[in-house]
Design an enzyme around this catalytic site. Structure first.
Site, PDB file in Angstrom:
ATOM      1  N   LYS A   1       0.861  -1.187   0.000  1.00  0.00           N
ATOM      2  CA  LYS A   1       0.000   0.000   0.000  1.00  0.00           C
ATOM      3  C   LYS A   1       0.891   1.228   0.000  1.00  0.00           C
ATOM      4  O   LYS A   1       2.025   1.168   0.475  1.00  0.00           O
ATOM      5  CB  LYS A   1      -0.863   0.023   1.262  1.00  0.00           C
ATOM      6  CG  LYS A   1      -2.090   0.903   1.144  1.00  0.00           C
ATOM      7  CD  LYS A   1      -3.227   0.153   0.501  1.00  0.00           C
ATOM      8  CE  LYS A   1      -4.417   1.041   0.235  1.00  0.00           C
ATOM      9  NZ  LYS A   1      -5.578   0.229  -0.164  1.00  0.00           N
TER      10      LYS A   1
ATOM     11  N   ASP B   1      -7.057   4.395  -4.250  1.00  0.00           N
ATOM     12  CA  ASP B   1      -7.709   4.262  -2.948  1.00  0.00           C
ATOM     13  C   ASP B   1      -8.298   5.648  -2.673  1.00  0.00           C
ATOM     14  O   ASP B   1      -8.542   6.393  -3.635  1.00  0.00           O
ATOM     15  CB  ASP B   1      -6.685   3.815  -1.873  1.00  0.00           C
ATOM     16  CG  ASP B   1      -7.352   3.363  -0.568  1.00  0.00           C
ATOM     17  OD1 ASP B   1      -7.812   2.218  -0.502  1.00  0.00           O
ATOM     18  OD2 ASP B   1      -7.439   4.161   0.391  1.00  0.00           O
TER      19      ASP B   1
END
Ligand code: NDP
Ligand code: 2IT
Length: 443
Positions: free
Chosen positions: A124, A164
């Site tokens: 991430k 995201d």
């Protein structure tokens, strides 16, 4: 189980400030008690390795705003675990981003990606950049500067970022353009969520929300309920929330709420998706604009959305947005199922409360895996230099979500936690990653 307690204690001592990461690690590790009994994982230091990222990159991102002022943000990429494949996971641009947030998201991603059945490790990234109110040129300047550092760490076989919070099609476009220029090659498979014109997959934009509803329908069906006819409370008004609401309508349910960080909408007639898309995707306006154009809709500032009576709740905004008081309100008003569209939107206490009250609960790493699953399908299409039709991608997404539910349900049963989908998801994801880590030796 002493081994689990020991690993969590050490993490707490080493990273006391990483609250979100500690919360995510505790939730996963505590549910692994049944599979730790053999003792073999302790000897190979498996949990210690699992909670330690393979690599964290933190970097300066300088850019120039419209006034000619130089601004500096901090960029992150956490490459958490590559046992199952290249690191894979989104980028978050939001002022609250810090190492704890990116580590919690990267850690969750390991198990989520394992559950999809596709060959993807967990990672991430993001930055503490606030895209709100920025011009297109400022967004482009930021994305280009961010990629100027990131490009040396990513690639189709090493690490594949996507979107995201705060990173959608526009940002992926600017990031990809700069990546291509620096690399001197069109490597489509390095980023997913690309536009359809340059190698994106049909349905990637819709995939997280659609997948959430496919899984929710499976879970309800398994317990003798139907999704059709149900009233659904949704939070958020971004990518995940929008397409969750769209699929809810398509499957015969009625979404009646949505929110942004300023307030929330209650629309007794059901959310008007076309209007909301226009406001959010085209004009990038706030939800007050929805209330102004939709007779009968009520706008409330601040929190309070979860007090709305509903049968199904789908939190799709951000972490820890549903606390114990919200969970109590949901139960009091007759909610029968909660599925997490966002990553870790429920606090630990809220999750435990719902489970004790018999509310069906599916955690994000299973419920919102449709997004990364279609990212995996985008990687496959890029590698083949082919594009699949919408019907093909949709059929694969449905099958992946159904199979995630079956595996999570079966793991919960097999390990003595029937109906506990937190345990089921964590155990099923863990066993796959642990098997790959064991086979690959001490790395
Ligand atoms: P978007 O940026 O498209 O939308 C985010 C929405 O959540 C906005 O309505 C935003 O409101 C609200 N929000 C964000 N931060 C906060 C906050 N701190 N407090 C209150 N509201 C907030 O993001 P996505 O829809 O892509 O992501 C939503 C969630 O889903 C995240 O948890 C993400 O990690 C998760 N997720 C996303 C996937 C994807 O494919 N995009 C896949 C799987 C999970 P505002 O506009 O006011 O900021
Ligand atoms: O949390 C997530 O799964 C995402 N933001 C999507 C990740 C991806 O690589 O598509």
């Amino acid at each position: 189980m002493e081994y689990i307690r020991q690993v969590l204690r050490d993490l707490q001592i080493r990273h006391p400030e990483q609250r979100e990461f500690l919360q995510a690690a505790k939730e996963v590790l505590e549910s692994l008690t049944p599979v730790m009994a053999s003792g073999k994982y302790e000897n190979m230091g498996l949990l210690e390795r699992l909670v330690t990222p393979e690599r964290c990159v933190i970097f300066r991102v300088p850019w120039t705003d419209e006034a000619g002022q130089v601004r500096v943000n901090t960029g992150y990429r956490v490459q958490f675990n590559s046992a199952l494949g290249p690191y894979k996971g989104g980028l978050r641009f939001h002022p609250t981003v810090n190492l704890s947030i990116i580590k919690f998201l990267g850690f969750e991603q390991i198990f989520k990606n394992a559950l999809t059945g596709l060959p993807m490790g967990g990672g991430k990234g993001g930055a503490d950049f606030d895209p709100k109110g920025k011009s297109d040129r400022e967004i482009m300047a930021f994305c280009q500067s961010y990629m100027t550092e990131l490009y040396r760490h990513i690639g189709p076989d090493t690490d594949v970022p996507a979107g995201d919070i705060g990173v959608g099609g526009r940002e992926i476009g600017y990031l990809f353009g700069q990546y291509k220029r620096l690399r001197g090659a069109f490597e489509g498979g390095t980023l997913t969520g690309k536009g359809l014109a340059y190698g994106g997959s049909l349905l990637r934009k819709q995939a997280t929300g659609y997948g959430l509803l496919y899984l929710t329908a499976e879970m309800l069906h398994h317990h003798g309920h139907a999704l059709a006819g149900k009233t659904v409370a949704v939070s958020g008004a971004g990518n995940v929330a929008l397409y969750a609401m769209e699929k809810a309508w398509q499957l015969g349910a009625k979404p009646i709420t949505c929110s942004d960080s300023d307030g929330w909408i209650y629309d007794p007639d059901g959310i008007d998706i076309a209007l909301l898309k226009k406001i959010k995707e085209e004009k990038r306006q706030r939800l007050t604009a929805y209330a102004a154009q939709r007779p009968g809709a009520q706008y409330h500032t601040g929190k309070g959305l979860w007090e709305t009576p509903c049968e199904i709740a789908l939190p799709c905004a951000t972490q820890n947005e549903v606390n114990i008081l919200d969970a109590e309100a949901l139960v009091k008003n007759g909610c029968i199922a909660v599925a997490e569209g966002a990553n870790m939107p429920l606090t630990w206490e809220a999750t435990g409360y719902l489970q004790r009250k018999g509310v069906l609960f599916c955690p994000g790493k299973a419920a919102n895996a449709g997004g990364v699953a279609v990212s995996g399908l985008e990687m496959s299409q890029n590698a083949q230099r082919l594009s699949w039709t919408e019907a093909e991608v949709d059929a694969k997404l449905r099958e992946i979500m159904a199979s995630i539910f079956r595996n999570v349900d079966a793991a919960a049963k097999q390990w003595g936690r029937e109906g506990d989908y937190v345990a089921g998801a964590n155990i099923a994801g863990f066993l796959k990653v642990a098997e790959a880590m064991e086979a690959q030796g001490i790395v």
